[in-house]
Design a protein around this motif. Structure first.
Motif, PDB file in Angstrom:
ATOM      1  N   UNK A  37       5.063  61.505 -63.495  1.00  0.00           N
ATOM      2  CA  UNK A  37       5.657  62.418 -63.014  1.00  0.00           C
ATOM      3  C   UNK A  37       6.574  62.293 -62.030  1.00  0.00           C
ATOM      4  N   UNK A  38       7.546  63.474 -61.707  1.00  0.00           N
ATOM      5  CA  UNK A  38       8.518  62.953 -60.631  1.00  0.00           C
ATOM      6  C   UNK A  38       8.055  62.396 -59.617  1.00  0.00           C
ATOM      7  N   UNK A  39       8.854  61.286 -58.855  1.00  0.00           N
ATOM      8  CA  UNK A  39       8.604  60.774 -57.599  1.00  0.00           C
ATOM      9  C   UNK A  39       8.637  61.689 -56.411  1.00  0.00           C
ATOM     10  N   UNK A  40       7.572  61.643 -55.276  1.00  0.00           N
ATOM     11  CA  UNK A  40       6.893  60.457 -55.196  1.00  0.00           C
ATOM     12  C   UNK A  40       5.452  60.287 -55.821  1.00  0.00           C
ATOM     13  N   UNK A 134      -4.726  66.853 -54.117  1.00  0.00           N
ATOM     14  CA  UNK A 134      -3.278  67.087 -54.472  1.00  0.00           C
ATOM     15  C   UNK A 134      -3.706  67.371 -56.179  1.00  0.00           C
ATOM     16  N   UNK A 135      -2.829  68.136 -56.664  1.00  0.00           N
ATOM     17  CA  UNK A 135      -2.791  68.394 -58.155  1.00  0.00           C
ATOM     18  C   UNK A 135      -2.534  67.553 -58.911  1.00  0.00           C
ATOM     19  N   UNK A 136      -3.355  67.313 -60.205  1.00  0.00           N
ATOM     20  CA  UNK A 136      -2.890  66.516 -61.024  1.00  0.00           C
ATOM     21  C   UNK A 136      -1.765  66.868 -61.915  1.00  0.00           C
ATOM     22  N   UNK A 137      -0.888  66.081 -62.000  1.00  0.00           N
ATOM     23  CA  UNK A 137       0.413  66.467 -62.636  1.00  0.00           C
ATOM     24  C   UNK A 137       0.376  65.815 -63.909  1.00  0.00           C
TER      25      UNK A 137
END
Length: 217
Positions: A37-40, A134-137
């Motif tokens: 996924x996008x950083x960070x 936090x959500x799993x992306x």
């Protein structure tokens, strides 16, 4: 007849072993999917089992086991038809396994598994407080690593065994013994003198018609 019984048992064992092998292999990890996924946000990896990737394989293997039970209970043309169905189930299992070995299918199975997991699409971070979530992306680009090659090969081998058992049943099944045959008993021989005319003739001579000649003195 002993040869036919041995052949019958071997074919049943072959089909049962093939179905069991498919079910066992489907429970193992077949691939790993890595999403970036996008950083960070960190990259996330998911293992994909054969059951998640090919849920149809396990169902077809269980159907094959049911067909094997039908082979035992049937005879003649009906047994031949069950053998054909068994071969079709094995071929469908092999086709489903081979069709699933695509990167797009593996990534889709990994996304579905991540979103339907016990955390409902979220995971707990490693913060000291232990309470951050936090959500799993899984929307980022994915990379597939094909792991568990022996288990995929085992699933295909099990499907081939089911096909061979079905073909053997369709070819030789009508010659095999029937389950109910061992429970059939030959009708007892009809005693001498038990028909109406003989009974009346014996009674007129003061002879008991129910007593065998060898027991009379």
């Amino acid at each position: 007849m002993p040869v036919m019984r041995r052949e019958f048992a071997l074919v049943l064992l072959l089909g049962a072993a093939g179905a069991g092998l498919v079910v066992l292999a489907a429970r193992q990890a077949w691939a790993q999917a890595t999403f970036t996924p996008p950083r960070p946000l960190p990259a996330q990896e998911f293992s994909v089992t054969g059951q998640e990737l090919v849920p149809l394989a396990g169902a077809l293997a269980l159907a094959a086991l049911a067909c094997l039970a039908a082979v035992i209970a049937t005879r003649s043309v009906l047994r031949r038809a069950v053998g054909v169905l068994l071969a079709v189930l094995g071929a469908a299992t092999a086709a489903a396994v081979l069709a699933s070995l695509r990167a797009s299918a593996i990534l889709a199975a990994a996304r579905a598994s991540a979103l339907s997991g016990p955390l409902g699409g979220s995971t707990t971070s490693g913060a000291p407080s232990g309470g951050a979530v936090h959500e799993i992306v899984v929307a980022g680009p994915g990379q597939v690593i094909m792991a568990g090659a022996p288990w995929r090969a085992a699933a295909i081998a099990g499907a081939v065994a089911i096909v061979l058992a079905g073909l053997a049943t369709a070819w030789r099944g009508p010659r095999w013994p029937v389950m109910s045959a061992r429970f059939e008993r030959s009708s007892p021989a009809r005693p001498r003198g038990t028909d109406s005319a003989s009974m009346w003739e014996s009674l007129s001579r003061d002879v008991d018609p129910t007593v065998d000649d060898s027991t009379r003195t």
